[in-house]
Design a protein around this motif. Structure first.
Motif, PDB file in Angstrom:
ATOM      1  N   PHE A  73      39.633  72.576  19.908  1.00 42.80           N
ATOM      2  CA  PHE A  73      38.763  73.079  21.167  1.00 42.80           C
ATOM      3  C   PHE A  73      37.478  72.637  20.978  1.00 42.80           C
ATOM      4  N   PHE A  74      37.094  72.765  19.991  1.00 39.36           N
ATOM      5  CA  PHE A  74      35.388  72.725  19.396  1.00 39.36           C
ATOM      6  C   PHE A  74      35.382  71.212  19.399  1.00 39.36           C
ATOM      7  N   PHE A  75      36.102  70.276  18.970  1.00 40.70           N
ATOM      8  CA  PHE A  75      35.961  68.940  19.140  1.00 40.70           C
ATOM      9  C   PHE A  75      35.945  68.657  20.654  1.00 40.70           C
ATOM     10  N   ALA A  76      37.015  69.152  21.230  1.00 42.72           N
ATOM     11  CA  ALA A  76      36.979  68.836  22.841  1.00 42.72           C
ATOM     12  C   ALA A  76      35.797  68.720  23.425  1.00 42.72           C
ATOM     13  N   ILE A  77      34.905  69.781  23.100  1.00 40.51           N
ATOM     14  CA  ILE A  77      33.490  70.085  23.580  1.00 40.51           C
ATOM     15  C   ILE A  77      32.394  69.231  23.394  1.00 40.51           C
ATOM     16  N   VAL A  78      32.672  68.727  21.863  1.00 40.19           N
ATOM     17  CA  VAL A  78      31.720  67.745  21.410  1.00 40.19           C
ATOM     18  C   VAL A  78      32.155  66.442  21.774  1.00 40.19           C
ATOM     19  N   ILE A  79      33.399  66.082  22.007  1.00 43.44           N
ATOM     20  CA  ILE A  79      33.863  64.845  22.395  1.00 43.44           C
ATOM     21  C   ILE A  79      33.854  64.613  23.807  1.00 43.44           C
ATOM     22  N   VAL A  80      34.195  65.588  24.817  1.00 45.93           N
ATOM     23  CA  VAL A  80      34.515  65.291  26.006  1.00 45.93           C
ATOM     24  C   VAL A  80      33.386  65.896  26.955  1.00 45.93           C
ATOM     25  N   LEU A  81      33.221  67.432  26.712  1.00 49.34           N
ATOM     26  CA  LEU A  81      32.196  68.039  27.484  1.00 49.34           C
ATOM     27  C   LEU A  81      30.960  67.685  27.511  1.00 49.34           C
ATOM     28  N   LEU A  82      30.358  67.710  26.195  1.00 53.91           N
ATOM     29  CA  LEU A  82      28.920  67.221  25.920  1.00 53.91           C
ATOM     30  C   LEU A  82      28.601  65.945  26.456  1.00 53.91           C
ATOM     31  N   PRO A  83      29.245  65.124  26.144  1.00 56.27           N
ATOM     32  CA  PRO A  83      29.178  63.681  26.732  1.00 56.27           C
ATOM     33  C   PRO A  83      29.369  63.567  28.189  1.00 56.27           C
ATOM     34  N   PHE A  84      30.048  64.521  28.886  1.00 54.18           N
ATOM     35  CA  PHE A  84      30.317  64.540  30.322  1.00 54.18           C
ATOM     36  C   PHE A  84      28.656  65.181  30.836  1.00 54.18           C
ATOM     37  N   LEU A  85      28.446  66.214  30.049  1.00 50.92           N
ATOM     38  CA  LEU A  85      27.126  66.928  30.660  1.00 50.92           C
ATOM     39  C   LEU A  85      25.909  65.828  30.393  1.00 50.92           C
ATOM     40  N   ALA A  86      26.153  65.215  29.638  1.00 52.92           N
ATOM     41  CA  ALA A  86      24.931  63.854  29.362  1.00 52.92           C
ATOM     42  C   ALA A  86      25.177  63.056  30.576  1.00 52.92           C
ATOM     43  N   VAL A  87      26.330  62.716  30.875  1.00 57.02           N
ATOM     44  CA  VAL A  87      26.487  61.668  31.959  1.00 57.02           C
ATOM     45  C   VAL A  87      25.913  62.135  33.283  1.00 57.02           C
ATOM     46  N   LEU A  88      26.403  63.511  33.376  1.00 54.79           N
ATOM     47  CA  LEU A  88      25.941  64.222  34.719  1.00 54.79           C
ATOM     48  C   LEU A  88      24.581  64.216  34.897  1.00 54.79           C
ATOM     49  N   GLY A  89      23.742  64.705  33.601  1.00 58.31           N
ATOM     50  CA  GLY A  89      22.249  64.795  33.694  1.00 58.31           C
ATOM     51  C   GLY A  89      21.616  63.305  33.943  1.00 58.31           C
ATOM     52  N   SER A  90      22.164  62.498  33.366  1.00 62.39           N
ATOM     53  CA  SER A  90      21.660  60.959  33.769  1.00 62.39           C
ATOM     54  C   SER A  90      21.749  60.644  35.377  1.00 62.39           C
ATOM     55  N   TYR A  91      22.912  60.920  35.777  1.00 69.16           N
ATOM     56  CA  TYR A  91      23.066  60.516  37.210  1.00 69.16           C
ATOM     57  C   TYR A  91      22.397  61.419  38.152  1.00 69.16           C
ATOM     58  N   VAL A  92      21.961  62.718  37.733  1.00 62.93           N
ATOM     59  CA  VAL A  92      21.358  63.485  38.592  1.00 62.93           C
ATOM     60  C   VAL A  92      19.753  62.973  38.741  1.00 62.93           C
ATOM     61  N   SER A  93      19.448  62.408  37.560  1.00 58.57           N
ATOM     62  CA  SER A  93      18.088  61.818  37.323  1.00 58.57           C
ATOM     63  C   SER A  93      18.095  60.791  38.142  1.00 58.57           C
ATOM     64  N   ILE A  94      19.226  59.854  38.087  1.00 54.64           N
ATOM     65  CA  ILE A  94      19.299  58.456  38.761  1.00 54.64           C
ATOM     66  C   ILE A  94      19.319  58.477  40.257  1.00 54.64           C
ATOM     67  N   PHE A  95      20.150  59.709  40.777  1.00 49.66           N
ATOM     68  CA  PHE A  95      20.041  59.731  42.133  1.00 49.66           C
ATOM     69  C   PHE A  95      18.803  60.305  42.882  1.00 49.66           C
ATOM     70  N   TRP A  96      18.166  61.120  41.861  1.00 53.31           N
ATOM     71  CA  TRP A  96      16.956  61.812  42.339  1.00 53.31           C
ATOM     72  C   TRP A  96      15.813  60.415  42.423  1.00 53.31           C
ATOM     73  N   THR A  97      15.987  59.557  41.383  1.00 46.74           N
ATOM     74  CA  THR A  97      14.952  58.272  41.609  1.00 46.74           C
ATOM     75  C   THR A  97      15.308  57.480  42.745  1.00 46.74           C
ATOM     76  N   ILE A  98      16.675  57.219  42.995  1.00 46.35           N
ATOM     77  CA  ILE A  98      17.001  56.429  44.152  1.00 46.35           C
ATOM     78  C   ILE A  98      16.497  56.845  45.335  1.00 46.35           C
ATOM     79  N   ILE A  99      16.727  58.238  45.636  1.00 48.92           N
ATOM     80  CA  ILE A  99      16.245  59.011  46.734  1.00 48.92           C
ATOM     81  C   ILE A  99      14.576  58.762  47.114  1.00 48.92           C
ATOM     82  N   GLY A 100      13.987  58.552  45.988  1.00 44.95           N
ATOM     83  CA  GLY A 100      12.628  58.369  46.218  1.00 44.95           C
ATOM     84  C   GLY A 100      12.174  56.790  46.404  1.00 44.95           C
ATOM     85  N   ILE A 101      13.072  56.010  46.508  1.00 42.37           N
ATOM     86  CA  ILE A 101      12.779  54.702  46.940  1.00 42.37           C
ATOM     87  C   ILE A 101      12.708  54.434  48.343  1.00 42.37           C
ATOM     88  N   PRO A 102      11.555  54.077  48.831  1.00 43.36           N
ATOM     89  CA  PRO A 102      11.282  53.908  50.483  1.00 43.36           C
ATOM     90  C   PRO A 102      12.220  53.229  51.145  1.00 43.36           C
TER      91      PRO A 102
END
Length: 279
Positions: free
Chosen positions: A164-193
């Protein structure tokens, strides 16, 4: 189809200037991972389906689990690295060539493979210390973690806790990193005129987003939020990321990526022109 599609992606990238691009460099590693994933599971799965069952040695079962689980972990890290690449390309385009250089790409790819195979090796060593008894029959298409633990007569709570600990390190944390990246990406895309600019920018990461949604969705459902017992639904979800994702990845990137299509056309023309010479 899965093997051919992924080997085609690797061939097209490695035989062209696409290999110099970080996104396609990571894509080729993702295709290698999917190739290993499918060739490890699918042949025996087909044999089990056609024969209505099959036998496998304990060591063979552990090897199959180790390769499949390691490729699963590696793919999680590769998808995270690819999201980081898209984040820098869209949110900081002027710094892209400086930040995502060839040295960093090589290090990220190597560490993705090393961490994936190292973490799963620890789990396999813990499983080897368990005692197994009973019918020794796995109600599944391949040697997965939960069905293997159900055969053990020992206390499996330490293995479950460690996994379960490794599942957090392998699956959950990378997923949160991907989620954070795409939140920033979508925010940047919205700002394109302009709407054309937004559509063009989003198209550069839409394929990766589709793959991530399918892959992480099934993994989180199975390993982090299990419904208790290895039910039929769990087995169907397992098929989604063991069979579906490795097949969909090359199809998605081929049909939604013009550079891959152009390189395929050039490769086909070159092969057509070289055949008479070889004869």
């Amino acid at each position: 189809m899965t093997v051919s599609g992924n080997l085609l992606i690797v061939t097209l990238v490695s035989s062209s200037q696409l290999s110099q691009s970080p996104m396609y460099f990571f894509l080729s590693h993702l295709s290698v991972c999917d190739f290993l994933f499918s060739s490890n599971i699918v042949p025996n799965m087909m044999h089990i389906t056609l024969k209505g069952g099959s036998t496998i040695s304990f060591s063979g079962c552990l090897i199959q689990f180790y390769i499949f689980a390691s490729c699963t972990a590696t793919e999680c890290y590769l998808l995270t690295v690819m999201s980081f690449d898209r984040f820098v390309a869209i949110c900081a385009p002027l710094h892209y060539t400086i930040v995502v250089n060839s040295k960093l790409c090589l290090h990220l790819a190597i560490w993705s493979w090393l961490l994936g195979f190292l973490f799963v090796l620890i789990t396999v060593l813990l499983i080897c210390q368990l005692d197994f008894c009973g019918s020794m029959t796995i109600d599944h298409f391949y040697c997965d973690f939960i069905p293997m633990l159900e055969l053990s007569c020992s206390d499996v709570s330490p293995v479950v806790l460690e996994t379960f600990f490794f599942a957090i390190v392998i699956v959950l944390l990378p997923f949160l990193a991907v989620l954070g990246s795409y939140v920033s990406i979508f925010w940047t895309i919205i700002g394109i005129p302009s709407s054309t600019g937004r559509k063009k920018t989003f198209s550069t990461c839409s394929s990766h987003l589709l793959v991530v949604g399918t892959y992480y969705g099934s993994l989180l459902s199975i390993y982090l939020f299990p419904s208790g017992g290895h039910s039929k639904n769990i087995k169907m979800l397992s098929l989604l990321y063991t069979l579906g994702t490795p097949l969909l990845n090359p199809l998605i990137y081929f049909f939604r990526n013009q550079k891959i299509q152009r390189q395929f056309s050039r490769f086909s023309v070159f092969k057509k022109n070289i055949q008479p010479i070889l004869r």
